[in-house]
Motif scaffolding. Structure first.
Motif, PDB file in Angstrom:
ATOM      1  N   ALA A 183       0.707  -1.192   0.151  1.00  8.48           N
ATOM      2  CA  ALA A 183      -0.111  -0.027  -0.016  1.00  8.48           C
ATOM      3  C   ALA A 183       0.901   1.244  -0.008  1.00  8.48           C
ATOM      4  CB  ALA A 183      -0.920  -0.099   1.185  1.00  8.48           C
ATOM      5  N   ASN A 184       0.466   2.132  -0.870  1.00  6.37           N
ATOM      6  CA  ASN A 184       1.213   3.383  -0.958  1.00  6.37           C
ATOM      7  C   ASN A 184       0.639   4.512  -1.160  1.00  6.37           C
ATOM      8  OD1 ASN A 184       4.419   2.308  -0.971  1.00  6.37           O
ATOM      9  ND2 ASN A 184       3.360   1.584  -3.023  1.00  6.37           N
ATOM     10  N   LEU A 185       0.576   5.595  -0.287  1.00  4.34           N
ATOM     11  CA  LEU A 185      -0.204   6.864  -0.372  1.00  4.34           C
ATOM     12  C   LEU A 185       0.849   7.847  -1.263  1.00  4.34           C
ATOM     13  CD1 LEU A 185      -2.440   8.575   0.725  1.00  4.34           C
ATOM     14  CD2 LEU A 185      -0.834   9.240   2.584  1.00  4.34           C
ATOM     15  N   ARG A 186       0.378   8.497  -2.228  1.00  2.00           N
ATOM     16  CA  ARG A 186       0.702   9.345  -2.903  1.00  2.00           C
ATOM     17  C   ARG A 186       0.283  10.818  -2.753  1.00  2.00           C
ATOM     18  NH1 ARG A 186       3.635   7.089  -7.398  1.00  2.00           N
ATOM     19  NH2 ARG A 186       3.365   8.980  -8.599  1.00  2.00           N
ATOM     20  N   ILE A 187       0.959  11.862  -2.469  1.00  4.68           N
ATOM     21  CA  ILE A 187       0.688  13.014  -2.352  1.00  4.68           C
ATOM     22  C   ILE A 187       1.673  14.085  -2.792  1.00  4.68           C
ATOM     23  CG2 ILE A 187       1.892  13.181  -0.176  1.00  4.68           C
ATOM     24  CD1 ILE A 187      -0.426  14.806   0.928  1.00  4.68           C
ATOM     25  N   SER A 188       1.071  15.131  -3.837  1.00  2.00           N
ATOM     26  CA  SER A 188       1.975  15.792  -4.546  1.00  2.00           C
ATOM     27  C   SER A 188       1.990  17.360  -4.192  1.00  2.00           C
ATOM     28  CB  SER A 188       1.449  15.700  -6.083  1.00  2.00           C
ATOM     29  OG  SER A 188       1.611  14.156  -6.376  1.00  2.00           O
ATOM     30  N   VAL A 195       5.806   9.451  -2.085  1.00  2.00           N
ATOM     31  CA  VAL A 195       5.322   8.141  -1.919  1.00  2.00           C
ATOM     32  C   VAL A 195       5.454   7.571  -0.549  1.00  2.00           C
ATOM     33  CG1 VAL A 195       5.047   5.794  -2.668  1.00  2.00           C
ATOM     34  CG2 VAL A 195       5.264   7.734  -4.228  1.00  2.00           C
ATOM     35  N   ILE A 196       4.433   7.340   0.106  1.00  2.00           N
ATOM     36  CA  ILE A 196       4.663   6.869   1.452  1.00  2.00           C
ATOM     37  C   ILE A 196       4.266   5.495   1.412  1.00  2.00           C
ATOM     38  CG2 ILE A 196       4.018   7.398   4.010  1.00  2.00           C
ATOM     39  CD1 ILE A 196       3.337   9.932   1.408  1.00  2.00           C
ATOM     40  N   SER A 197       4.852   4.534   2.101  1.00  2.20           N
ATOM     41  CA  SER A 197       4.385   3.076   2.161  1.00  2.20           C
ATOM     42  C   SER A 197       3.826   2.833   3.669  1.00  2.20           C
ATOM     43  CB  SER A 197       5.967   2.213   2.293  1.00  2.20           C
ATOM     44  OG  SER A 197       5.522   0.892   2.367  1.00  2.20           O
ATOM     45  N   ILE A 198       2.585   2.486   3.326  1.00  4.95           N
ATOM     46  CA  ILE A 198       1.547   2.551   4.480  1.00  4.95           C
ATOM     47  C   ILE A 198       1.195   1.215   4.774  1.00  4.95           C
ATOM     48  CG2 ILE A 198       1.351   4.943   4.444  1.00  4.95           C
ATOM     49  CD1 ILE A 198      -1.600   4.507   3.601  1.00  4.95           C
ATOM     50  N   LYS A 199       1.650   0.191   4.367  1.00  7.16           N
ATOM     51  CA  LYS A 199       0.764  -1.065   4.672  1.00  7.16           C
ATOM     52  C   LYS A 199       0.697  -1.386   6.013  1.00  7.16           C
ATOM     53  CE  LYS A 199       2.080  -6.292   4.371  1.00  7.16           C
ATOM     54  NZ  LYS A 199       0.689  -6.520   4.605  1.00  7.16           N
ATOM     55  N   TYR A 200       1.832  -1.223   6.861  1.00 14.01           N
ATOM     56  CA  TYR A 200       1.888  -1.636   8.284  1.00 14.01           C
ATOM     57  C   TYR A 200       0.737  -0.595   8.969  1.00 14.01           C
ATOM     58  CZ  TYR A 200       3.454  -1.429  13.309  1.00 14.01           C
ATOM     59  OH  TYR A 200       3.583  -1.580  14.454  1.00 14.01           O
TER      60      TYR A 200
END
Length: 441
Positions: free
Chosen positions: A316-321, A377-382
């Motif tokens: 899961a990745n959150l994308r913010i620009s 990009v932020i890895s947010i699986k945890y």
């Protein structure tokens, strides 16, 4: 309450429909495991989960013990005027000056760090003032904060008007009034002051105040000092004689004030307040020093648990620009963001980590189609797994700040979930593995 239930139910139905329309990948995936593959695991890529972005503001930021001090000011065209004012408690444990020494002059030697922000090509002006109170935290506090101030004299003991050169030179030489330096010199030379306590009881410290015309904020190293120059008559040596006072790191800090000109942010009175990006032209904000931060909610991720069958988030990745063209030479950004888990009141719980315990950052990635776009990009699986196993998942939210949040004035303008720029919308992307389900796709 009923409206919340029906919204969640609707999202669950939409998600099931989405799975039915997605292209399933039944090829081997190492993260899933052989048993899942043998059971006909289907892996779906999903980028339609709702995210909600907003801006909030910290009541205060702890400043004590920073790696640098900052001083200066600039006017941001979006957020308004921000000013950094350092307070320094002078320190020495050496109270021996040659009885034949003669005072010459006094100066501040402010060493540059590698930090500066906004327009350093214009002249900057500063005044130095004596502090009139003991520089110590409030009785109920252990730290100085960006909101902390102390009274100072109204008459300056020194000023400077210069072009800053943080790249080409290593320090700023800031000449002070001789009367101030001579008084310190003679008190020590004449044994009027013999220890640190006696010194700080008479000389509380100094503060450096930015001129209203300034357009830059400069980083000042913690090893900067006040230097008193003197000579010794009848000594034919070429040596330069001086006496140094350093800055006591436990009683030195910088105050940061912001005068906002953005009416959209005027409602941010308490830290528990937030304003949705839908009310701020589909934008959110981060600014070091002033306390502005971005919040990202993922309100309906738990609807995954309503599906028949078993499943797991694989990635899961959150994308913010950044808003397009908001990153300039003067108003630059860094290649990463700090990410925290916060609660519904915007109180910080902990810094975001992954399953290995490593800290997770928002990492800048290049846009393959447009180099002018800046996306993190932020890895947010945890984080999502935590949220899915939480009794009250609405209490787990993500908060974003810039690097050096309490020792910088960097600002970020970020696109929200309803951005007009489709490529820049805040988006959650995840790979979801579903097995033992009852539906045919």
């Amino acid at each position: 309450m009923n409206s919340i239930f029906f919204r969640a139910l609707f999202c669950a139905c939409c998600f099931i429909t989405l799975l039915a329309s997605c292209e399933a990948d039944t090829t081997s995936v190492s993260d899933v495991g052989e048993d899942w593959i043998n059971n006909g695991t289907k892996v779906f890529y999903i980028d339609t989960f709702s995210v909600e972005t907003s801006t909030y503001k910290f009541d205060s930021l702890a400043i004590t013990g920073n790696s640098r001090y900052i001083m200066g000011a600039y006017t941001d065209p979006i957020l308004g005027r921000i000013e950094a004012t350092p307070y320094f408690e002078l320190y020495t444990d050496d109270f021996d000056i040659d009885e034949d020494a003669v005072f010459d002059s006094v100066a501040l030697l402010l060493n540059y760090t590698d930090y500066y922000y906004n327009d350093t090509l214009s002249r900057q002006k500063f005044n130095v003032y004596k502090v009139l109170e003991e520089i110590t935290p409030d009785d109920d506090a252990s730290y100085f904060y960006n909101t902390t101030t102390f009274k100072t004299e109204t008459t300056s003991i020194g000023s400077i008007d210069f072009l800053p050169t943080p790249i080409r030179e290593d320090s700023i030489h800031f000449t002070l009034n001789n009367a101030f330096g001579k008084e310190i010199f003679e008190d020590i030379q004449d044994n009027e002051i013999n220890n640190t306590d006696e010194f700080t009881q008479k000389y509380y410290g100094i503060s450096i105040v930015s001129d209203a015309s300034n357009s830059a904020v400069l980083g000042i190293a913690t090893d900067s000092k006040l230097r008193i120059y003197y000579s010794i008559p009848d000594v034919v040596e070429d040596d330069e004689y001086y006496y140094d006072l350093t800055f006591n790191s436990s009683a030195s800090f910088h105050n940061i004030t912001q005068t906002t000109t953005n009416p959209d942010l005027s409602s941010l009175v308490d830290q528990s307040d937030e304003i949705s990006s839908t009310e701020t032209d589909n934008l959110t904000y981060i600014q070091g020093g002033s306390g502005l931060a971005t919040r990202v909610d993922i309100p309906y991720i738990e609807t995954i648990n309503t599906l028949n069958g078993s499943g797991s988030i694989m990635d899961a990745n959150l994308r913010i620009s950044l808003k397009h063209n908001s990153n300039t030479d003067n108003l630059s950004v860094r290649d990463s963001l700090n990410v925290y888990i916060i609660d519904q009141f915007n109180d910080t719980s902990t810094q975001l980590v992954d399953y290995t315990g490593s800290v997770v950052y928002g990492l800048q990635v290049e846009d393959e189609l447009n180099n002018d776009y800046v996306t993190y990009v932020i890895s947010i699986k945890y984080f999502l797994d935590l949220k899915l196993n939480e009794v009250n998942p609405q209490n787990l939210i993500l908060g974003f700040t810039c690097q050096g949040f309490n020792e910088s004035v960097d600002r970020y303008i970020l696109e929200g979930e309803d951005s007009d720029e489709s490529d820049l919308k805040a988006t959650l992307e995840l790979n979801y593995a579903l097995y033992d389900d009852e539906y045919e796709y």
